[in-house]
Scaffold this motif. Sequence first.
Motif, mmCIF file in Angstrom:
data_model
loop_
_atom_site.group_PDB
_atom_site.id
_atom_site.type_symbol
_atom_site.label_atom_id
_atom_site.label_comp_id
_atom_site.label_asym_id
_atom_site.label_seq_id
_atom_site.Cartn_x
_atom_site.Cartn_y
_atom_site.Cartn_z
ATOM 1 N N GLU B 76 -15.887 -0.612 16.816
ATOM 2 C CA GLU B 76 -14.489 -0.259 16.977
ATOM 3 C C GLU B 76 -13.710 -1.087 15.970
ATOM 4 O O GLU B 76 -14.035 -2.249 15.748
ATOM 5 C CB GLU B 76 -13.994 -0.610 18.364
ATOM 6 N N GLY B 77 -12.687 -0.518 15.417
ATOM 7 C CA GLY B 77 -11.953 -1.324 14.466
ATOM 8 C C GLY B 77 -10.755 -0.602 13.935
ATOM 9 O O GLY B 77 -10.409 0.477 14.398
ATOM 10 N N PRO B 78 -10.091 -1.213 12.961
ATOM 11 C CA PRO B 78 -8.878 -0.603 12.424
ATOM 12 C C PRO B 78 -9.221 0.669 11.670
ATOM 13 O O PRO B 78 -10.287 0.794 11.082
ATOM 14 C CB PRO B 78 -8.349 -1.677 11.478
ATOM 15 N N GLN B 306 -20.447 6.270 3.098
ATOM 16 C CA GLN B 306 -19.648 6.010 4.279
ATOM 17 C C GLN B 306 -18.259 6.561 4.111
ATOM 18 O O GLN B 306 -17.796 6.791 2.997
ATOM 19 C CB GLN B 306 -19.572 4.506 4.526
ATOM 20 N N ARG B 307 -17.600 6.725 5.252
ATOM 21 C CA ARG B 307 -16.252 7.251 5.223
ATOM 22 C C ARG B 307 -15.358 6.313 4.431
ATOM 23 O O ARG B 307 -15.481 5.092 4.504
ATOM 24 C CB ARG B 307 -15.734 7.373 6.652
ATOM 25 N N GLY B 308 -14.445 6.907 3.663
ATOM 26 C CA GLY B 308 -13.558 6.098 2.835
ATOM 27 C C GLY B 308 -12.442 5.462 3.647
ATOM 28 O O GLY B 308 -12.060 5.963 4.701
ATOM 29 N N TRP B 309 -11.947 4.356 3.144
ATOM 30 C CA TRP B 309 -10.923 3.591 3.864
ATOM 31 C C TRP B 309 -9.905 3.085 2.867
ATOM 32 O O TRP B 309 -10.253 2.501 1.844
ATOM 33 C CB TRP B 309 -11.592 2.432 4.600
ATOM 34 N N ARG B 331 -7.280 -6.630 3.435
ATOM 35 C CA ARG B 331 -8.640 -6.452 2.909
ATOM 36 C C ARG B 331 -8.796 -5.120 2.173
ATOM 37 O O ARG B 331 -9.816 -4.861 1.540
ATOM 38 C CB ARG B 331 -9.667 -6.485 4.051
ATOM 39 N N GLY B 332 -7.824 -4.241 2.345
ATOM 40 C CA GLY B 332 -8.021 -2.860 1.898
ATOM 41 C C GLY B 332 -7.644 -2.627 0.447
ATOM 42 O O GLY B 332 -6.905 -3.406 -0.152
ATOM 43 N N PRO B 333 -8.137 -1.551 -0.131
ATOM 44 C CA PRO B 333 -7.818 -1.222 -1.524
ATOM 45 C C PRO B 333 -6.347 -0.874 -1.718
ATOM 46 O O PRO B 333 -5.823 -1.041 -2.822
ATOM 47 C CB PRO B 333 -8.727 -0.026 -1.820
ATOM 48 N N ALA B 334 -5.676 -0.399 -0.660
ATOM 49 C CA ALA B 334 -4.257 -0.062 -0.806
ATOM 50 C C ALA B 334 -3.463 -1.319 -1.135
ATOM 51 O O ALA B 334 -2.557 -1.303 -1.975
ATOM 52 C CB ALA B 334 -3.743 0.568 0.490
ATOM 53 N N ASP B 393 -15.492 1.243 1.691
ATOM 54 C CA ASP B 393 -16.240 1.734 2.844
ATOM 55 C C ASP B 393 -15.497 1.310 4.100
ATOM 56 O O ASP B 393 -14.962 0.200 4.169
ATOM 57 C CB ASP B 393 -17.652 1.139 2.863
ATOM 58 N N ALA B 394 -15.464 2.181 5.062
ATOM 59 C CA ALA B 394 -14.738 1.871 6.289
ATOM 60 C C ALA B 394 -15.326 0.623 6.939
ATOM 61 O O ALA B 394 -16.534 0.569 7.187
ATOM 62 C CB ALA B 394 -14.827 3.056 7.245
#
Lengths: 355, 420
Positions: B76-78, B306-309, B331-334, B393-394
């Motif tokens: 479970e996670g963001p 894996q699903r993209g995030w 942590r995200g690429p955005a 990766d998610a």
Amino acid sequence: MSGSERTRAALLGCVLAAAANAAVAPQAPQAPAAAATPAPATQLERTIALRQPSVVKVFGASGLQTIRPYCAGVVVSAQGHILTLDQILLQPERTRVVLHDGSVHQATLLPPEPQLGVRLLQIDAAKVEGGLQPLWPERERFDRTGQFVVALGNCFRLAEFEEANSATFGVVVGRANTALRHRLADVAYDGDLILTDAAINPGQEGGGLFSLDGRWLGLNMKSLAAKETNTLLSAAIPVADLLPYLERVVRGQQAPEPVAVAKEPAWLGVVLFDKAGRQSPPAYVERVVAGSPAAALGLRADDLIVRLDDFSIRTCREYRDVLARFAAGAKVQLVWKRGQQVQQAQVTLGKEPAK
Amino acid sequence: MNAHRSVRRVGERALRTVPAAAVALALCAAALTAQATPADEFVRLEPVVQQALAVAAPFTVTIETFGGTRQVERAEGPMDGEAPPKARPRPAPKPKPKPKPDDAPEKDKDGDKQPKKPLVTPATGFQQAQGRATGVVLTADGWILVARFALALEPTTILVTVPGVGTFPATRAGEDTSRGLALVKIEASGLPVPTFVDPGEVRVGQWALALGRTFAADLPTVHFGIVSAKGRQFGRALQIDAGTSPANYGGPVVDVQGRVLGIAVPLSPSGRNAGVEWYDSGVGFAATIADIAPLLARMQQGEALQRGWLGVQFDPKWLGPGAKVVTVDARGPAHAAGVQKGDVLLQVGGVPVRNAPHALACISGHLGGDALALAVRRADGTEAALGPIVLADAPWSEQQVKKDAETPASFSLPEPQQGR
């Protein structure tokens, strides 16, 4: 089981039935009396109508909350024999059978068949108006994977008195010879079950499973779980397997005495790398006993035994369980993996030499 | 035809056994035969189903796995998507017993220092993939599609049995966690290959048969149903109502011609218990294959897809156009590409974003590693083009968690040397 509600199958049946009815209606005007219940028009409708009178509602003693006091049964003789699944609340003096016409009959209990988990009841056929419509199993099995089936039974006790049993529709999913349990208890039945995706809900057990053309294929089982997959199954005992029991109890035919052969435990002659632990490890060979069937076959240390006949052997425990199915002298197909090679050969299982 | 003959046979059988009832039955049967209607859907459909089964049986293979003890985790996670509600629903706290006065110091010691709930907790009491599993031949030279589910225990040995051909040891290649698929390779040639139907040609309401090899060795098991919906799981799967369960995960979902619509996989969105909890419920998923040829090639190279995030969350109250960013995960690429809180996402990969769910669908349909160009409107009203941004990766995906966590020891023996 969440998958029990097969509204889709029911809906589909309705839609198709409606379509067929509509097509038939102009050339076959219904008599006024039949207007409420139109005559069956499709093969499925005919089969349901044809077999309903042979499937009865069975009620046992009430009592334990966790055990349902109701199930279904199949009439197997004109003398009033009813075949059903055995259960604790079917008690003498307290077991009633309700026929399709709504008549209620006191049932006497005949000896059960513990291996199959079924039991015969008997009602007084003289008190049945219009006679019974018994079914009798055939010696052969006729279930074929992918064929359409309809299961009849009193699911969730929805039918009382003359109300008809529930009919659910599906296909024969396949045959399964797999380890089974009911709730937490292991099930003794050891044979090929008929799996179906027709919903077999509580109360439908003991009822019949019929092919599209009305052939009696199976006796509906209570909800079982396959131990391998931890999933619930809708299953039926093939009626051919019930024949010896029925012949013995209903017709008084003495079954041919099983030839009493003392079954000697089978022995292959491998010592597995079986370490203690919660999980049994894969069946790797640690050592091969000289002069054993395994040695004659050329098995070596570090071979991985993967299959015996059609039984997968994933663990040392499964190896012992599967081997116990066979007796000394049995010919089996052994499959093992050596390095990146899968090899197989037929082997005659031996008898462990006295120490 | 067939039905006619069989009804008659039923009558005959009763005649041999119970004469009294036989009369009734025979009469009944005769009456029924007379009524037989030419158009009887099920009578015509039954042989079609069995024909499809016969077509699909050769490429529906058995998977047996040995060894491996890794516990199946639920993650479970963001997520990319709407911001979570402020107060998460929690079970009502149990009324605490009133502490006695002399217990007070102890209470202080514990204080609020509740241990933080770990992100990943093992799913308790759930065993899976212990039995045989099912696979589908992808290519004649030995690539086999399986459900990741079958390999979840990280088996040390995988065997593939192609009916009528033989049993082969398989090596594991790449996988796609977003579709629940994995690829294995066997050393074989001339294998029977199915026809894969393009998902664009699939019609909702057409028949769908889910085949499995878990129980039956000679013929696959078959569950019968229809295609319930298309484009599920962000365009990755068909939804079917034929029963799917551990008894047929990895097996083909075929049409009445025996052509493969997809592979049955456990993909229930909650993602707990490996997505298996909806088994046999009338809600099943079939990952589509014909549309992912480039991905299959990457999986053959051993890639784990894996699903993209993107690492953003959207304001659920913002109804569009566009999607308003309320949280940017550091942590995200955005974050790395300069997406800021308060930005309104206007375009994802050139597609104008209608609202937050649409933005989520636009992002989640991609895999980690895919590059997306974004267009945003800043809080001050200026518009900016960002990217292309390479999706991560998610972080909640099982694969990622597995990479991070220490893998528990599994039982294995060293592969014996060849020719020993």
